[in-house]
Write a protein that holds these residues in place. Structure first.
Motif, PDB file in Angstrom:
ATOM      1  N   VAL A  55       0.837  -1.208   0.000  1.00 18.58           N
ATOM      2  CA  VAL A  55       0.000   0.000   0.000  1.00 18.58           C
ATOM      3  C   VAL A  55       0.867   1.252   0.000  1.00 18.58           C
ATOM      4  O   VAL A  55       0.564   2.237  -0.688  1.00 18.58           O
ATOM      5  N   ALA A  56       1.940   1.212   0.763  1.00 19.07           N
ATOM      6  CA  ALA A  56       2.774   2.406   0.929  1.00 19.07           C
ATOM      7  C   ALA A  56       3.655   2.700  -0.279  1.00 19.07           C
ATOM      8  O   ALA A  56       4.010   3.864  -0.521  1.00 19.07           O
ATOM      9  N   THR A  57       4.006   1.680  -1.048  1.00 17.32           N
ATOM     10  CA  THR A  57       5.019   1.874  -2.091  1.00 17.32           C
ATOM     11  C   THR A  57       4.522   1.686  -3.519  1.00 17.32           C
ATOM     12  O   THR A  57       5.168   2.165  -4.455  1.00 17.32           O
ATOM     13  N   GLN A  58       3.396   0.993  -3.688  1.00 16.04           N
ATOM     14  CA  GLN A  58       2.948   0.696  -5.047  1.00 16.04           C
ATOM     15  C   GLN A  58       1.971   1.757  -5.551  1.00 16.04           C
ATOM     16  O   GLN A  58       1.076   2.169  -4.811  1.00 16.04           O
ATOM     17  N   PRO A  59       2.109   2.198  -6.789  1.00 14.31           N
ATOM     18  CA  PRO A  59       1.160   3.181  -7.340  1.00 14.31           C
ATOM     19  C   PRO A  59      -0.199   2.548  -7.599  1.00 14.31           C
ATOM     20  O   PRO A  59      -0.314   1.316  -7.705  1.00 14.31           O
ATOM     21  N   LEU A  60      -1.199   3.401  -7.683  1.00 14.90           N
ATOM     22  CA  LEU A  60      -2.550   2.914  -7.942  1.00 14.90           C
ATOM     23  C   LEU A  60      -2.614   2.185  -9.274  1.00 14.90           C
ATOM     24  O   LEU A  60      -3.282   1.160  -9.412  1.00 14.90           O
ATOM     25  N   TYR A  61      -1.885   2.695 -10.267  1.00 18.66           N
ATOM     26  CA  TYR A  61      -1.752   2.048 -11.577  1.00 18.66           C
ATOM     27  C   TYR A  61      -0.277   2.093 -11.975  1.00 18.66           C
ATOM     28  O   TYR A  61       0.349   3.145 -11.878  1.00 18.66           O
ATOM     29  N   PRO A  62       0.287   0.981 -12.424  1.00 24.78           N
ATOM     30  CA  PRO A  62       1.706   0.972 -12.814  1.00 24.78           C
ATOM     31  C   PRO A  62       2.038   1.988 -13.897  1.00 24.78           C
ATOM     32  O   PRO A  62       3.147   2.519 -13.936  1.00 24.78           O
ATOM     33  N   SER A  63       1.078   2.272 -14.762  1.00 21.15           N
ATOM     34  CA  SER A  63       1.321   3.208 -15.853  1.00 21.15           C
ATOM     35  C   SER A  63       1.199   4.659 -15.418  1.00 21.15           C
ATOM     36  O   SER A  63       1.473   5.570 -16.202  1.00 21.15           O
ATOM     37  N   ALA A  64       0.784   4.878 -14.153  1.00 24.72           N
ATOM     38  CA  ALA A  64       0.594   6.246 -13.665  1.00 24.72           C
ATOM     39  C   ALA A  64       1.413   6.451 -12.401  1.00 24.72           C
ATOM     40  O   ALA A  64       0.892   6.844 -11.352  1.00 24.72           O
ATOM     41  N   PRO A  68       0.065  11.275  -7.189  1.00 25.22           N
ATOM     42  CA  PRO A  68       0.376  11.401  -5.767  1.00 25.22           C
ATOM     43  C   PRO A  68       0.174  10.061  -5.058  1.00 25.22           C
ATOM     44  O   PRO A  68      -0.867   9.416  -5.240  1.00 25.22           O
ATOM     45  N   PRO A  69       1.138   9.610  -4.260  1.00 22.29           N
ATOM     46  CA  PRO A  69       1.037   8.301  -3.616  1.00 22.29           C
ATOM     47  C   PRO A  69      -0.202   8.126  -2.745  1.00 22.29           C
ATOM     48  O   PRO A  69      -0.696   7.009  -2.595  1.00 22.29           O
ATOM     49  N   VAL A  70      -0.712   9.232  -2.182  1.00 24.26           N
ATOM     50  CA  VAL A  70      -1.865   9.107  -1.286  1.00 24.26           C
ATOM     51  C   VAL A  70      -3.137   8.710  -2.025  1.00 24.26           C
ATOM     52  O   VAL A  70      -4.120   8.332  -1.394  1.00 24.26           O
ATOM     53  N   PHE A 113       1.369   7.296   6.362  1.00 24.34           N
ATOM     54  CA  PHE A 113       2.407   8.302   6.622  1.00 24.34           C
ATOM     55  C   PHE A 113       3.598   8.121   5.685  1.00 24.34           C
ATOM     56  O   PHE A 113       4.239   9.102   5.293  1.00 24.34           O
ATOM     57  N   ARG A 114       3.883   6.870   5.323  1.00 28.66           N
ATOM     58  CA  ARG A 114       4.973   6.635   4.361  1.00 28.66           C
ATOM     59  C   ARG A 114       4.605   7.201   2.990  1.00 28.66           C
ATOM     60  O   ARG A 114       5.421   7.839   2.325  1.00 28.66           O
ATOM     61  N   ALA A 115       3.363   6.981   2.567  1.00 28.63           N
ATOM     62  CA  ALA A 115       2.925   7.485   1.266  1.00 28.63           C
ATOM     63  C   ALA A 115       2.844   9.011   1.255  1.00 28.63           C
ATOM     64  O   ALA A 115       3.133   9.658   0.243  1.00 28.63           O
ATOM     65  N   ALA A 116       2.463   9.592   2.388  1.00 31.48           N
ATOM     66  CA  ALA A 116       2.285  11.047   2.452  1.00 31.48           C
ATOM     67  C   ALA A 116       3.590  11.784   2.709  1.00 31.48           C
ATOM     68  O   ALA A 116       3.657  13.005   2.487  1.00 31.48           O
ATOM     69  N   LEU A 119       5.171  13.821  -0.178  1.00 33.67           N
ATOM     70  CA  LEU A 119       4.249  14.707  -0.900  1.00 33.67           C
ATOM     71  C   LEU A 119       4.019  15.973  -0.095  1.00 33.67           C
ATOM     72  O   LEU A 119       3.627  15.910   1.077  1.00 33.67           O
ATOM     73  N   GLU A 120       4.241  17.111  -0.706  1.00 37.27           N
ATOM     74  CA  GLU A 120       4.005  18.378  -0.036  1.00 37.27           C
ATOM     75  C   GLU A 120       2.556  18.812  -0.196  1.00 37.27           C
ATOM     76  O   GLU A 120       1.946  18.611  -1.232  1.00 37.27           O
ATOM     77  N   GLY A 121       2.024  19.397   0.853  1.00 37.50           N
ATOM     78  CA  GLY A 121       0.672  19.937   0.790  1.00 37.50           C
ATOM     79  C   GLY A 121      -0.417  18.890   0.795  1.00 37.50           C
ATOM     80  O   GLY A 121      -1.442  19.052   0.110  1.00 37.50           O
ATOM     81  N   VAL A 122      -0.227  17.814   1.554  1.00 39.31           N
ATOM     82  CA  VAL A 122      -1.270  16.792   1.666  1.00 39.31           C
ATOM     83  C   VAL A 122      -2.492  17.424   2.325  1.00 39.31           C
ATOM     84  O   VAL A 122      -2.390  18.084   3.357  1.00 39.31           O
ATOM     85  N   ARG A 123      -3.641  17.199   1.732  1.00 37.47           N
ATOM     86  CA  ARG A 123      -4.854  17.858   2.206  1.00 37.47           C
ATOM     87  C   ARG A 123      -5.685  16.919   3.073  1.00 37.47           C
ATOM     88  O   ARG A 123      -5.629  15.704   2.944  1.00 37.47           O
ATOM     89  N   ASN A 124      -6.454  17.539   3.980  1.00 37.40           N
ATOM     90  CA  ASN A 124      -7.233  16.763   4.949  1.00 37.40           C
ATOM     91  C   ASN A 124      -8.620  17.374   5.106  1.00 37.40           C
ATOM     92  O   ASN A 124      -8.903  18.469   4.614  1.00 37.40           O
TER      93      ASN A 124
END
Length: 199
Positions: A55-64, A68-70, A113-116, A119-124
């Motif tokens: 979850v922390a290291t793999q992209p949602l789609y390999p081609s993309a 943003p990791p989150v 937290f690893r994925a975020a 990334l700067e400016g993570v929104r909540n």
């Protein structure tokens, strides 16, 4: 397109193969001199660590990969932690179930937290103002950098609470079973005593 689908499918097959291999190794050790109480905790922890690392290291789609990791947290990946919790329930061990819930919650938050972290400016959610308009809500929630930390914490708490509830049910069931067995033993002892007395 075909290569992308094939690559993603191979990734799933590899992940499932690792889980299957761990399960087979654990099963093979049951009943042997290597079958220790702590071994179940090791394998459950490995399962959670593998899922969390993916979850922390793999992209949602390999081609993309530049997304943003989150954004992985918008995909339905959290239920996999409940699958591991369900497997732990087969042990009928309240302590193991509780550990699974706690470790799973920690793994889920660690993955976030690893994925975020990169990334700067993570929104909540707290960025949405009081009495917001639809545009204000969408501006935050639909932002590619939206991580929703509050939602991730809520999911972790729910996992731990469900594990606690399952553990309580198991504990009560074990106590009930123990009392029934003791009652049966007492009745059997009383019956034998009556037979000896009648003789």
């Amino acid at each position: 397109e075909f290569r992308r689908v094939l690559f993603r499918s191979l990734g799933y097959v590899l992940a499932l193969s690792v889980f299957a291999a761990l399960g087979l190794v654990h099963y093979a050790l049951i009943g042997t001199r290597f079958d220790k109480r702590w071994l179940k905790y090791v394998f459950i922890t490995l399962d959670i660590a593998i899922v969390s690392a993916l979850v922390a290291t793999q992209p949602l789609y390999p081609s993309a990969g530049d997304m943003p990791p989150v954004m992985i947290f918008r995909a339905p990946v959290f239920p996999f932690y409940f699958v591991i919790l369900g497997l732990a329930a087969f042990s009928f061990s309240p302590a193991l179930v509780m550990w699974t819930g706690i470790a799973g919650a920690m793994g889920w938050l660690a993955a976030y937290f690893r994925a975020a972290s990169g990334l700067e400016g993570v929104r909540n959610w707290n960025e949405i103002p009081a009495n917001p308009t639809a545009e204000q809500v969408m501006a935050v929630v639909l932002d590619p950098r939206f991580g929703g930390l509050g939602g991730r914490i809520q999911e972790a708490v729910v996992l731990a609470v469900v594990a606690f509830l399952i553990a309580v049910v198991m504990w009560r069931a074990r106590i009930t079973l123990k009392r029934q067995l003791e009652a049966e033993r007492d009745r059997a002892t009383l019956s034998r005593s009556e037979e000896h007395t009648s003789e």
